[in-house]
Design a protein around this motif. Structure first.
Motif, PDB file in Angstrom:
ATOM      1  N   VAL A   1       1.977  -5.527   9.464  1.00  0.00           N
ATOM      2  CA  VAL A   1       2.274  -4.456   8.521  1.00  0.00           C
ATOM      3  C   VAL A   1       3.652  -3.900   8.846  1.00  0.00           C
ATOM      4  N   ALA A   2       4.443  -3.701   7.804  1.00  0.00           N
ATOM      5  CA  ALA A   2       5.749  -3.052   7.944  1.00  0.00           C
ATOM      6  C   ALA A   2       5.724  -1.765   7.125  1.00  0.00           C
ATOM      7  N   SER A   3       6.154  -0.703   7.739  1.00  0.00           N
ATOM      8  CA  SER A   3       6.273   0.561   7.030  1.00  0.00           C
ATOM      9  C   SER A   3       7.738   0.722   6.629  1.00  0.00           C
ATOM     10  N   ILE A   4       7.961   0.965   5.338  1.00  0.00           N
ATOM     11  CA  ILE A   4       9.329   1.191   4.871  1.00  0.00           C
ATOM     12  C   ILE A   4       9.452   2.609   4.316  1.00  0.00           C
ATOM     13  N   GLU A   5      10.625   3.174   4.515  1.00  0.00           N
ATOM     14  CA  GLU A   5      10.886   4.546   4.113  1.00  0.00           C
ATOM     15  C   GLU A   5      12.071   4.562   3.156  1.00  0.00           C
ATOM     16  N   VAL A   6      11.925   5.318   2.089  1.00  0.00           N
ATOM     17  CA  VAL A   6      12.996   5.456   1.115  1.00  0.00           C
ATOM     18  C   VAL A   6      13.728   6.760   1.422  1.00  0.00           C
ATOM     19  N   SER A   7      15.030   6.648   1.616  1.00  0.00           N
ATOM     20  CA  SER A   7      15.844   7.797   1.988  1.00  0.00           C
ATOM     21  C   SER A   7      16.930   7.987   0.941  1.00  0.00           C
TER      22      SER A   7
ATOM     23  N   TYR B   1       0.845  -1.188   0.000  1.00  0.00           N
ATOM     24  CA  TYR B   1       0.000   0.000   0.000  1.00  0.00           C
ATOM     25  C   TYR B   1       0.880   1.238   0.000  1.00  0.00           C
ATOM     26  N   ARG B   2       0.366   2.311  -0.572  1.00  0.00           N
ATOM     27  CA  ARG B   2       1.057   3.597  -0.481  1.00  0.00           C
ATOM     28  C   ARG B   2       0.690   4.189   0.876  1.00  0.00           C
ATOM     29  N   ASN B   3       1.673   4.647   1.618  1.00  0.00           N
ATOM     30  CA  ASN B   3       1.396   5.225   2.925  1.00  0.00           C
ATOM     31  C   ASN B   3       0.788   6.614   2.757  1.00  0.00           C
ATOM     32  N   LYS B   4       0.047   7.056   3.753  1.00  0.00           N
ATOM     33  CA  LYS B   4      -0.624   8.349   3.716  1.00  0.00           C
ATOM     34  C   LYS B   4       0.371   9.467   4.000  1.00  0.00           C
ATOM     35  N   ASP B   5       0.084  10.640   3.431  1.00  0.00           N
ATOM     36  CA  ASP B   5       0.891  11.821   3.726  1.00  0.00           C
ATOM     37  C   ASP B   5       0.847  12.080   5.225  1.00  0.00           C
ATOM     38  N   GLY B   6       1.951  12.507   5.762  1.00  0.00           N
ATOM     39  CA  GLY B   6       2.017  12.811   7.184  1.00  0.00           C
ATOM     40  C   GLY B   6       2.368  11.615   8.051  1.00  0.00           C
ATOM     41  N   LYS B   7       2.350  10.423   7.488  1.00  0.00           N
ATOM     42  CA  LYS B   7       2.740   9.223   8.227  1.00  0.00           C
ATOM     43  C   LYS B   7       4.179   8.897   7.872  1.00  0.00           C
ATOM     44  N   ARG B   8       4.902   8.301   8.807  1.00  0.00           N
ATOM     45  CA  ARG B   8       6.299   7.948   8.546  1.00  0.00           C
ATOM     46  C   ARG B   8       6.367   6.717   7.651  1.00  0.00           C
ATOM     47  N   GLY B   9       7.176   6.787   6.642  1.00  0.00           N
ATOM     48  CA  GLY B   9       7.328   5.691   5.694  1.00  0.00           C
ATOM     49  C   GLY B   9       6.610   5.995   4.392  1.00  0.00           C
ATOM     50  N   ASP B  10       7.075   5.352   3.337  1.00  0.00           N
ATOM     51  CA  ASP B  10       6.496   5.575   2.008  1.00  0.00           C
ATOM     52  C   ASP B  10       5.528   4.474   1.598  1.00  0.00           C
ATOM     53  N   PHE B  11       5.810   3.241   2.062  1.00  0.00           N
ATOM     54  CA  PHE B  11       4.991   2.092   1.685  1.00  0.00           C
ATOM     55  C   PHE B  11       4.670   1.251   2.913  1.00  0.00           C
ATOM     56  N   LEU B  12       3.500   0.622   2.876  1.00  0.00           N
ATOM     57  CA  LEU B  12       3.114  -0.352   3.894  1.00  0.00           C
ATOM     58  C   LEU B  12       3.097  -1.718   3.229  1.00  0.00           C
ATOM     59  N   LEU B  13       3.844  -2.647   3.776  1.00  0.00           N
ATOM     60  CA  LEU B  13       3.891  -4.012   3.265  1.00  0.00           C
ATOM     61  C   LEU B  13       3.129  -4.877   4.257  1.00  0.00           C
ATOM     62  N   SER B  14       2.227  -5.689   3.754  1.00  0.00           N
ATOM     63  CA  SER B  14       1.334  -6.441   4.630  1.00  0.00           C
ATOM     64  C   SER B  14       1.408  -7.933   4.339  1.00  0.00           C
TER      65      SER B  14
ATOM     66  N   TYR C   1      14.642   1.780   4.553  1.00  0.00           N
ATOM     67  CA  TYR C   1      14.647   1.469   5.976  1.00  0.00           C
ATOM     68  C   TYR C   1      13.286   0.965   6.441  1.00  0.00           C
ATOM     69  N   VAL C   2      13.297   0.004   7.357  1.00  0.00           N
ATOM     70  CA  VAL C   2      12.085  -0.352   8.086  1.00  0.00           C
ATOM     71  C   VAL C   2      11.941   0.702   9.170  1.00  0.00           C
ATOM     72  N   VAL C   3      10.766   1.340   9.239  1.00  0.00           N
ATOM     73  CA  VAL C   3      10.549   2.340  10.285  1.00  0.00           C
ATOM     74  C   VAL C   3       9.521   1.865  11.317  1.00  0.00           C
ATOM     75  N   SER C   4       8.778   0.806  10.983  1.00  0.00           N
ATOM     76  CA  SER C   4       7.821   0.247  11.934  1.00  0.00           C
ATOM     77  C   SER C   4       7.310  -1.098  11.432  1.00  0.00           C
ATOM     78  N   ILE C   5       7.067  -1.996  12.373  1.00  0.00           N
ATOM     79  CA  ILE C   5       6.388  -3.263  12.078  1.00  0.00           C
ATOM     80  C   ILE C   5       5.441  -3.516  13.237  1.00  0.00           C
ATOM     81  N   PHE C   6       4.216  -3.884  12.909  1.00  0.00           N
ATOM     82  CA  PHE C   6       3.252  -4.111  13.976  1.00  0.00           C
ATOM     83  C   PHE C   6       2.163  -5.085  13.533  1.00  0.00           C
ATOM     84  N   ARG C   7       1.495  -5.641  14.518  1.00  0.00           N
ATOM     85  CA  ARG C   7       0.357  -6.519  14.277  1.00  0.00           C
ATOM     86  C   ARG C   7      -0.881  -5.638  14.185  1.00  0.00           C
ATOM     87  N   VAL C   8      -1.674  -5.860  13.144  1.00  0.00           N
ATOM     88  CA  VAL C   8      -2.898  -5.087  12.934  1.00  0.00           C
ATOM     89  C   VAL C   8      -3.991  -5.661  13.816  1.00  0.00           C
TER      90      VAL C   8
END
Length: 150
Positions: free
Chosen positions: A106-112, A84-97, A121-128
């Motif tokens: 879900v893992a949020s990854i950020e392109v730097s 998924y494309r992450n929402k503006d204002g949230k950390r990370g560019d993509f959500l991988l599920s 970079y992985v910036v967050s991983i969590f259980r939904v």
């Protein structure tokens, strides 16, 4: 695959007081498959994680969830079921599920981009907790019938 992350956790994070400062290290978390790279339009297949993010998860997640993420989180990033494309204002560019052990993760990854070099970079991983969590995000890629689609 996760033994590197577990080793760094054991050496630098485990047993530290809440919100304590830990030694800053950046290590390889996993690599992306060619399909995931194409879906996210990334040149780099290497995904990194920092001790700061590992510490954040240690402080924020339950011990059971943290242990599971340390051992299996790379599976969400390496071979997600959806992107998924992450929402503006949230950390990370993509959500991988991906569903693991009957739970959605879900893992949020950020392109730097620093000095013309691209890093992921992985910036967050969590259980939904709610099935509807991802319904408001834009799906950009998913596996269908064993074949990637975009």
């Amino acid at each position: 695959m996760s033994s590197n992350v577990e080793r760094i956790f054991d050496s630098y994070v485990k047993g530290t007081p809440a919100q304590a400062i830990v030694r800053e290290l950046t290590i390889t978390f996993c690599s992306l498959t060619n399909e995931v790279q194409r879906a996210c339009r990334l040149d780099s297949a290497t995904v990194l994680i920092t001790t700061k993010i590992i510490k954040k998860h240690y402080d924020k997640r339950t011990a059971e969830e943290n242990d599971f993420i340390l051992k299996n989180g790379w599976r969400v990033v390496h071979m997600p079921s959806e992107i998924y494309r992450n929402k503006d204002g949230k950390r990370g560019d993509f959500l991988l599920s991906k569903k693991l052990n009957n739970n959605q993760y879900v893992a949020s990854i950020e392109v730097s981009k620093a000095e013309e070099e691209l890093s992921v970079y992985v910036v967050s991983i969590f259980r939904v907790r709610k099935e509807s969590y991802l319904s408001s995000y834009e799906l950009i890629w998913s596996w269908k019938g064993g074949e990637p689609s975009s």
